[in-house]
Design an enzyme around this catalytic site. Structure first.
Site, mmCIF file in Angstrom:
data_model
loop_
_atom_site.group_PDB
_atom_site.id
_atom_site.type_symbol
_atom_site.label_atom_id
_atom_site.label_comp_id
_atom_site.label_asym_id
_atom_site.label_seq_id
_atom_site.Cartn_x
_atom_site.Cartn_y
_atom_site.Cartn_z
ATOM 1 N N PRO A 11 0.811 -1.208 0.000
ATOM 2 C CA PRO A 11 0.000 0.000 0.000
ATOM 3 C C PRO A 11 0.853 1.271 0.000
ATOM 4 C CG PRO A 11 -0.575 -1.466 1.823
ATOM 5 C CD PRO A 11 0.693 -1.953 1.243
ATOM 6 N N GLU A 12 0.813 1.966 -1.106
ATOM 7 C CA GLU A 12 1.352 3.319 -1.167
ATOM 8 C C GLU A 12 0.133 4.226 -1.300
ATOM 9 O OE1 GLU A 12 4.750 3.665 -3.859
ATOM 10 O OE2 GLU A 12 5.128 1.535 -3.671
#
Length: 276
Positions: A2-3
């Site tokens: 997750p960015e």
DNA sequence: CCCGATTCCTGTAGGC
DNA sequence: TGCCTACAGGAATCGG
């Protein structure tokens, strides 16, 4: 991983199931996240209504009707999933929030995180800031983030431009995947000292960061192994990656084999021909 | 202040 | 086939 795009995709997926709804029940099965889930977390949330769901950097900020906020981070392997109420928990399903709408509609928000690098914290009403957010740089889609800003901030810095770009105090949201992708689009070699990158190159880089993140959000994020949206579906940006994970494969722009090296303890990918 | 290295964690991929 | 090791990486922290 997750960015920013993955967190934003999660936020958008959760919103219809939580906004305006009451948290009817909270179950914490495991408090051992990167920071422990605080004692009293369930108690503080129970009965509260979620009035807003925002994102700051890679954090989700859920605003409650009494002024308290929930600060959530997905770490590396975290997912916030909307599942059927009553669905039996599986391994690494650490936290459940049972949401209830005024019309009786219910949804179960389930936090799943095998590596437990994430966080689920309470940000009490009355505390204007939060220590985890205090030092963060600008949002990439904000006015404050620009090529000019990057150029000015980078003068005299000897660290590699990729490491500089991934520093949350410089700009938030660009993790390992999107930093490599942005630098490729901007034609900048990741190993270049940040202070040696020219003003025009930073103008291209700021535009590339916005472009890559926006496209990734449109595609529902990048799923390589762990990430899934709130609906459990994979994101589709992986098929648009131009360098990340493509060592030895031809550059999509010039066919030169993509190279890989470790920079700042992170795998880094670039095209030796397009990026100087 | 700046920078590089280390740490947390577990599932998975790759080597032998 | 099975075991072992390396790796994935966001971000806090520490040492120089």
């Amino acid at each position: 991983m997750p960015e920013l795009p993955e967190v934003e995709t999660t936020r958008r997926g959760l919103a219809p199931h939580i906004l305006g709804r009451r948290i009817a029940e909270v179950i914490v099965r495991d408090t051992r996240l990167r920071q422990p889930v605080p004692a009293g977390f369930a108690q503080a949330l129970r009965g509260r209504r979620v009035v807003d769901a925002q994102r700051r950097a890679k954090y989700l900020v859920l605003q409650l009707d009494n002024g308290d906020r929930v600060l959530a981070h997905l770490g590396m392997s975290g997912r916030l999933l909307v599942v059927e109420p009553g669905l039996a928990p599986r391994a690494h399903d650490h936290i459940d929030l049972l949401m209830e709408a005024d019309d009786g509609a219910r949804a179960l928000i389930r936090y799943h995180d095998p590596r437990r690098f994430g966080a689920m914290l309470l940000w009490p009403a009355g505390e204007a800031g939060h220590p985890l957010l205090d030092h963060l740089g600008p949002e990439p889609f904000s006015e404050a983030f620009s090529g000019e800003y990057l150029y000015a901030l980078s003068r005299g810095r000897k660290a590699a431009v990729k490491v500089f770009l991934m520093d949350g105090r410089v700009v938030v949201g660009a993790g390992n995947i999107y930093a490599s992708e942005s630098l490729h689009r901007a034609g900048i070699r990741p190993s270049r000292a940040a202070g040696s990158v020219t003003r025009p190159a930073y103008l291209r880089l700021a535009a590339a960061v916005r472009e890559v993140l926006a496209e990734a959000i449109e595609q529902g994020g990048t799923t390589l192994r762990d990430y899934a949206g709130a609906d459990g579906q994979a994101g589709y940006f992986a098929q648009d990656l131009r360098v990340y994970g493509r060592e030895g494969e031809p550059c999509r722009a010039c066919a030169t084999p993509i190279r890989q090296a470790v920079l700042g303890q992170r795998a880094t990918y670039w095209c030796p021909s397009c990026q100087r």
